[in-house]
Write a protein that holds these residues in place. Structure first.
Motif, PDB file in Angstrom:
ATOM      1  N   SER A  17      27.608  34.082  82.170  1.00 60.73           N
ATOM      2  CA  SER A  17      28.906  33.919  82.821  1.00 60.73           C
ATOM      3  C   SER A  17      29.826  35.116  82.582  1.00 60.73           C
ATOM      4  CB  SER A  17      29.578  32.629  82.367  1.00 60.73           C
ATOM      5  OG  SER A  17      29.768  32.630  80.976  1.00 60.73           O
ATOM      6  N   LYS A  18      29.762  35.741  81.417  1.00 62.90           N
ATOM      7  CA  LYS A  18      30.618  36.899  81.150  1.00 62.90           C
ATOM      8  C   LYS A  18      30.243  38.080  82.032  1.00 62.90           C
ATOM      9  CE  LYS A  18      31.966  35.808  76.474  1.00 62.90           C
ATOM     10  NZ  LYS A  18      32.013  36.243  75.079  1.00 62.90           N
ATOM     11  N   GLN A  19      28.965  38.280  82.247  1.00 63.01           N
ATOM     12  CA  GLN A  19      28.526  39.370  83.108  1.00 63.01           C
ATOM     13  C   GLN A  19      28.970  39.124  84.550  1.00 63.01           C
ATOM     14  OE1 GLN A  19      24.412  38.975  82.113  1.00 63.01           O
ATOM     15  NE2 GLN A  19      24.419  40.809  80.832  1.00 63.01           N
ATOM     16  N   ILE A  20      28.896  37.886  84.996  1.00 59.05           N
ATOM     17  CA  ILE A  20      29.314  37.554  86.355  1.00 59.05           C
ATOM     18  C   ILE A  20      30.816  37.739  86.502  1.00 59.05           C
ATOM     19  CG2 ILE A  20      29.487  35.679  88.037  1.00 59.05           C
ATOM     20  CD1 ILE A  20      26.753  34.709  86.966  1.00 59.05           C
ATOM     21  N   CYS A  21      31.592  37.340  85.500  1.00 57.59           N
ATOM     22  CA  CYS A  21      33.047  37.562  85.524  1.00 57.59           C
ATOM     23  C   CYS A  21      33.349  39.051  85.648  1.00 57.59           C
ATOM     24  CB  CYS A  21      33.701  37.003  84.269  1.00 57.59           C
ATOM     25  SG  CYS A  21      33.874  35.226  84.241  1.00 57.59           S
ATOM     26  N   GLU A  34      34.644  30.654  80.193  1.00 58.31           N
ATOM     27  CA  GLU A  34      34.187  29.261  80.050  1.00 58.31           C
ATOM     28  C   GLU A  34      34.380  28.481  81.352  1.00 58.31           C
ATOM     29  OE1 GLU A  34      32.562  27.632  77.548  1.00 58.31           O
ATOM     30  OE2 GLU A  34      32.336  29.654  76.792  1.00 58.31           O
ATOM     31  N   ALA A  35      35.481  28.764  82.055  1.00 58.00           N
ATOM     32  CA  ALA A  35      35.691  28.117  83.355  1.00 58.00           C
ATOM     33  C   ALA A  35      34.615  28.554  84.345  1.00 58.00           C
ATOM     34  CB  ALA A  35      37.076  28.448  83.885  1.00 58.00           C
ATOM     35  N   MET A  36      34.260  29.837  84.316  1.00 64.47           N
ATOM     36  CA  MET A  36      33.198  30.339  85.196  1.00 64.47           C
ATOM     37  C   MET A  36      31.861  29.702  84.822  1.00 64.47           C
ATOM     38  SD  MET A  36      32.134  32.163  87.693  1.00 64.47           S
ATOM     39  CE  MET A  36      33.465  33.250  88.119  1.00 64.47           C
ATOM     40  N   ARG A  37      31.596  29.560  83.523  1.00 58.79           N
ATOM     41  CA  ARG A  37      30.344  28.930  83.089  1.00 58.79           C
ATOM     42  C   ARG A  37      30.264  27.488  83.586  1.00 58.79           C
ATOM     43  NH1 ARG A  37      28.614  25.811  79.177  1.00 58.79           N
ATOM     44  NH2 ARG A  37      30.618  25.743  78.122  1.00 58.79           N
ATOM     45  N   ALA A  38      31.374  26.770  83.531  1.00 61.51           N
ATOM     46  CA  ALA A  38      31.402  25.391  84.020  1.00 61.51           C
ATOM     47  C   ALA A  38      31.120  25.343  85.524  1.00 61.51           C
ATOM     48  CB  ALA A  38      32.745  24.746  83.718  1.00 61.51           C
ATOM     49  N   LYS A  39      31.689  26.275  86.271  1.00 64.21           N
ATOM     50  CA  LYS A  39      31.445  26.330  87.713  1.00 64.21           C
ATOM     51  C   LYS A  39      29.987  26.669  88.006  1.00 64.21           C
ATOM     52  CE  LYS A  39      36.146  27.677  88.786  1.00 64.21           C
ATOM     53  NZ  LYS A  39      37.036  28.734  89.262  1.00 64.21           N
ATOM     54  N   GLU A  45      23.488  22.427  88.904  1.00 69.68           N
ATOM     55  CA  GLU A  45      23.173  21.006  89.063  1.00 69.68           C
ATOM     56  C   GLU A  45      22.986  20.630  90.523  1.00 69.68           C
ATOM     57  OE1 GLU A  45      26.387  18.941  87.228  1.00 69.68           O
ATOM     58  OE2 GLU A  45      25.758  19.478  85.189  1.00 69.68           O
ATOM     59  N   ARG A  46      23.707  21.304  91.409  1.00 69.24           N
ATOM     60  CA  ARG A  46      23.648  21.007  92.841  1.00 69.24           C
ATOM     61  C   ARG A  46      22.529  21.765  93.558  1.00 69.24           C
ATOM     62  NH1 ARG A  46      30.160  21.258  93.586  1.00 69.24           N
ATOM     63  NH2 ARG A  46      30.572  19.375  92.392  1.00 69.24           N
ATOM     64  N   GLY A  47      21.831  22.641  92.833  1.00 73.55           N
ATOM     65  CA  GLY A  47      20.695  23.335  93.418  1.00 73.55           C
ATOM     66  C   GLY A  47      21.008  24.686  94.037  1.00 73.55           C
ATOM     67  N   TRP A  48      22.223  25.176  93.922  1.00 71.36           N
ATOM     68  CA  TRP A  48      22.583  26.468  94.483  1.00 71.36           C
ATOM     69  C   TRP A  48      22.145  27.618  93.583  1.00 71.36           C
ATOM     70  CZ3 TRP A  48      24.784  27.325  99.219  1.00 71.36           C
ATOM     71  CH2 TRP A  48      25.220  26.196  99.902  1.00 71.36           C
ATOM     72  N   LEU A  49      22.094  27.376  92.281  1.00 70.42           N
ATOM     73  CA  LEU A  49      21.653  28.362  91.298  1.00 70.42           C
ATOM     74  C   LEU A  49      20.605  27.741  90.401  1.00 70.42           C
ATOM     75  CD1 LEU A  49      25.057  29.835  90.051  1.00 70.42           C
ATOM     76  CD2 LEU A  49      23.497  30.865  91.683  1.00 70.42           C
ATOM     77  N   ARG A  50      19.922  28.577  89.638  1.00 69.52           N
ATOM     78  CA  ARG A  50      19.013  28.091  88.596  1.00 69.52           C
ATOM     79  C   ARG A  50      19.551  28.539  87.259  1.00 69.52           C
ATOM     80  NH1 ARG A  50      13.502  30.575  89.680  1.00 69.52           N
ATOM     81  NH2 ARG A  50      13.734  30.773  87.466  1.00 69.52           N
ATOM     82  N   LYS A  51      19.559  27.637  86.293  1.00 65.60           N
ATOM     83  CA  LYS A  51      19.939  27.999  84.935  1.00 65.60           C
ATOM     84  C   LYS A  51      18.651  28.162  84.139  1.00 65.60           C
ATOM     85  CE  LYS A  51      22.867  26.840  81.071  1.00 65.60           C
ATOM     86  NZ  LYS A  51      23.842  25.908  80.512  1.00 65.60           N
ATOM     87  N   LYS A  56      21.083  32.014  81.009  1.00 62.25           N
ATOM     88  CA  LYS A  56      21.500  32.890  82.105  1.00 62.25           C
ATOM     89  C   LYS A  56      21.273  32.187  83.434  1.00 62.25           C
ATOM     90  CE  LYS A  56      20.873  37.145  79.632  1.00 62.25           C
ATOM     91  NZ  LYS A  56      20.372  38.498  79.663  1.00 62.25           N
ATOM     92  N   PHE A  57      21.941  32.681  84.457  1.00 64.18           N
ATOM     93  CA  PHE A  57      21.852  32.085  85.780  1.00 64.18           C
ATOM     94  C   PHE A  57      21.182  33.052  86.725  1.00 64.18           C
ATOM     95  CE2 PHE A  57      25.383  30.084  83.659  1.00 64.18           C
ATOM     96  CZ  PHE A  57      25.208  28.755  83.973  1.00 64.18           C
ATOM     97  N   THR A  58      20.494  32.507  87.723  1.00 64.03           N
ATOM     98  CA  THR A  58      19.846  33.311  88.732  1.00 64.03           C
ATOM     99  C   THR A  58      19.923  32.572  90.067  1.00 64.03           C
ATOM    100  OG1 THR A  58      17.831  34.512  89.308  1.00 64.03           O
ATOM    101  CG2 THR A  58      17.548  32.360  88.288  1.00 64.03           C
TER     102      THR A  58
END
Length: 61
Positions: A17-21, A34-39, A45-51, A56-58
């Motif tokens: 999340s820090k890198q994305i910010c 932390e707000a970005m990480r929650a988003k 969870e909705r399937g738009w990203l993979r954790k 890390k997110f992808t």
């Protein structure tokens, strides 16, 4: 995330999340990252990203 997808190759998208910010120009304060990480978690969870297991997110492409 869509803005990042247009400009970076698919292998680039293993970010926390820090890198994305930083990429989006958002201040790197703990509250904002932390707000970005929650988003990002909600998007995962909705399937738009993979954790990934390392937190890390992808993209799901």
């Amino acid at each position: 995330m869509a803005a990042l997808v247009r400009h970076r190759p698919a292998t680039y998208f293993r970010q926390n999340s820090k890198q994305i910010c930083g990429e989006l120009g958002i201040f790197l304060e703990p509250a904002r990252s932390e707000a970005m990480r929650a988003k990002l978690n909600r998007l995962a969870e909705r399937g738009w990203l993979r954790k990934l297991a390392d937190g890390k997110f992808t993209t799901t492409l």
